[in-house]
Write an enzyme that holds these catalytic residues in place. Structure first.
Site, mmCIF file in Angstrom:
data_model
loop_
_atom_site.group_PDB
_atom_site.id
_atom_site.type_symbol
_atom_site.label_atom_id
_atom_site.label_comp_id
_atom_site.label_asym_id
_atom_site.label_seq_id
_atom_site.Cartn_x
_atom_site.Cartn_y
_atom_site.Cartn_z
ATOM 1 N N LYS A 35 0.994 -1.279 -0.037
ATOM 2 C CA LYS A 35 -0.026 -0.007 0.021
ATOM 3 C C LYS A 35 0.770 1.406 0.008
ATOM 4 O O LYS A 35 2.275 1.234 0.307
ATOM 5 C CB LYS A 35 -0.922 -0.150 1.276
ATOM 6 C CG LYS A 35 -0.255 -0.012 2.478
ATOM 7 C CD LYS A 35 -0.961 -0.569 3.757
ATOM 8 C CE LYS A 35 -0.240 -0.256 4.942
ATOM 9 N NZ LYS A 35 -0.963 -0.910 6.325
ATOM 10 N N TYR A 252 15.341 29.379 10.063
ATOM 11 C CA TYR A 252 14.083 30.043 10.456
ATOM 12 C C TYR A 252 14.037 29.936 12.003
ATOM 13 O O TYR A 252 14.252 28.694 12.630
ATOM 14 C CB TYR A 252 13.103 29.372 9.914
ATOM 15 C CG TYR A 252 12.918 29.685 8.454
ATOM 16 C CD1 TYR A 252 12.605 31.131 8.105
ATOM 17 C CD2 TYR A 252 12.945 28.767 7.237
ATOM 18 C CE1 TYR A 252 12.566 31.389 6.703
ATOM 19 C CE2 TYR A 252 12.575 29.006 6.118
ATOM 20 C CZ TYR A 252 12.642 30.332 5.710
ATOM 21 O OH TYR A 252 12.490 30.601 4.412
HETATM 22 C C1 LIG Z 1 -0.347 -1.926 6.662
HETATM 23 C C2 LIG Z 1 -0.962 -3.429 7.220
HETATM 24 C C3 LIG Z 1 -0.327 -4.526 7.231
HETATM 25 C C4 LIG Z 1 1.279 -4.356 7.313
HETATM 26 O O1 LIG Z 1 1.732 -4.022 8.554
HETATM 27 P P1 LIG Z 1 3.356 -3.812 8.846
HETATM 28 O O2 LIG Z 1 3.366 -3.215 10.506
HETATM 29 O O3 LIG Z 1 4.028 -2.710 8.049
HETATM 30 O O4 LIG Z 1 4.060 -5.074 8.754
HETATM 31 C C5 LIG Z 1 -0.796 -5.666 7.586
HETATM 32 N N1 LIG Z 1 -2.024 -5.694 7.623
HETATM 33 C C6 LIG Z 1 -2.892 -4.595 7.561
HETATM 34 C C7 LIG Z 1 -4.203 -4.701 7.652
HETATM 35 C C8 LIG Z 1 -2.411 -3.376 7.177
HETATM 36 O O5 LIG Z 1 -3.124 -2.315 7.102
#
Ligand SMILES: *Cc1c(COP(=O)(O)O)cnc(C)c1O
Length: 354
Positions: A35, A252
């Site tokens: 994702k 800044y």
């Molecule tokens: C993002 C996600 C993962 C992966 O999690 P990590 O901590 O990056 O390994 C697994 N399952 C779901 C439902 C997620 O949203």
């Protein structure tokens, strides 16, 4: 000459990290979580490097279709499922599996006539209270979906809130097992942290994300200790050097003030590249391969580094913001965030090379 900032993606590191996941969960199918544009590493680039995985999980149906059109035959899962009825024919056409987390989705599915078209991952809320059916509602949802003509395969899943924390998974695992135990269905529970620490969560499919990109999910264990290699290295160069006298201030808000004369370097990397603006004085950074610290407030396009211990460093010296030699977790911790957010926040203006 282009601006010297660059994100380099190490495909071998991605492959190595998938092997680490396999060694930890040898009997389990791998659903590589890609994702958010492969956690900022590039969707198709990551899919290619991780093409040994049995599945890919992401959010956007258009990204899922891009993967199919690129020729990937693995299971592809939409982690939030579908959002409207018009998505359903596309899921069927491209053979994309979907999470179902709420009754409104089953209602939409009821109006969809095509038979045997969809693989559904039914999500159980085992305590995180984000997505999913409460354990006591699971039976009803399972019965509705099992009877449903459109559903081909049904998998049960849940997600842990504390797999990376001292709390661990036991309370959620017990609730999930109690609710799922009545059904002989495939199961998926584990994110990276659970995959690495809790073999009892492995089930049919594991869902590693962050570990594949080479960051540790744990505060008490480094990526190197887990055998993981960073997949993303963000680097740039020093554009200018300033010689400060005692009392001179930097950037800044004048957040840094020199206590004695010193040299500082100005690096071509700022928050518009995805470097966290909240990184305070003292955030670790590599300059010419040596560790030093940032100074002052990060600006949109530049940040400041301390060269007082690095007399050889000057204009043109390479800088590693994170990645090889500079764990992203350390930068994230210093900036009050996590490696995930830094990876995803890399902006479109940063050129990416493999
Ligand atoms: C993002 C996600 C993962 C992966 O999690 P990590 O901590 O990056 O390994 C697994 N399952 C779901 C439902 C997620 O949203």
């Amino acid at each position: 000459m282009p601006r010297p900032i660059l994100a380099r993606i190490d495909l071998d590191a991605l492959k190595n990290n998938l092997r680490v996941a396999r060694r930890a969960a040898p009997a389990t199918r791998m659903m590589a979580v890609i994702k958010a544009n492969g956690y900022g590493h590039g969707l198709l680039r990551v899919a290619e490097a991780l093409s040994d995985a049995e599945g890919f999980a992401l959010l956007d149906i258009q990204d899922a279709i891009r993967l199919r059109e690129a020729g990937y035959r693995q299971t592809i899962l939409l982690l939030e499922g579908f959002f409207e009825a018009d998505d359903l024919p596309l899921l069927a056409e491209y053979d994309i599996a979907c999470v179902i987390h709420s009754d409104w989705q089953i209602d939409l599915l009821d109006a969809y006539p095509r038979r045997g078209a969809l693989d559904v991952w039914l999500k159980v809320n085992s305590g995180m209270n984000r997505l999913g059916f409460a354990p006591q509602q699971l039976g009803q949802a399972v019965e509705r979906l099992k009877r449903h003509g459109a559903v081909r395969e049904l998998t049960l899943m849940t997600h842990f809130a504390n797999a990376d924390e001292v709390r661990g998974v036991s309370a959620q695992l017990d609730l999930f097992n109690a609710a799922a135990g009545a059904y002989r269905l495939p199961r998926s529970l584990a994110n990276s942290a659970a995959l690495l620490r809790y073999p009892q969560t492995h089930g049919t499919w594991v869902r590693p994300g962050i570990m594949l990109y080479g960051a540790s999910p744990f505060a008490d264990k480094t990526a190197a200790e887990l055998g993981l290699r960073p997949a993303m290295t963000l680097s740039s160069r020093i554009l200018a050097v300033q010689e400060l006298r005692s009392g001179d201030e930097v950037g800044y808000g004048s957040l840094f003030r020199a206590e004695h004369s010193m040299r500082i370097g100005i690096v071509a990397c700022g928050y518009a590249d995805g470097y966290p603006r909240h990184a305070p004085n003292g955030t670790p950074v590599l300059v010419g391969g040596q560790r030093t610290r940032t100074l002052g407030r990060v600006s949109m396009d530049m940040l400041f580094v301390d060269l007082s211990t690095l007399p050889q460093a000057g204009v043109g010296t390479p800088v590693t913001l994170w990645g090889e030699g500079m764990p992203i977790e350390e930068v994230a911790t210093s900036a009050g965030t996590i490696s995930y957010e830094l990876m995803c926040a890399l902006t479109a203006r940063v050129p990416v090379k493999t």
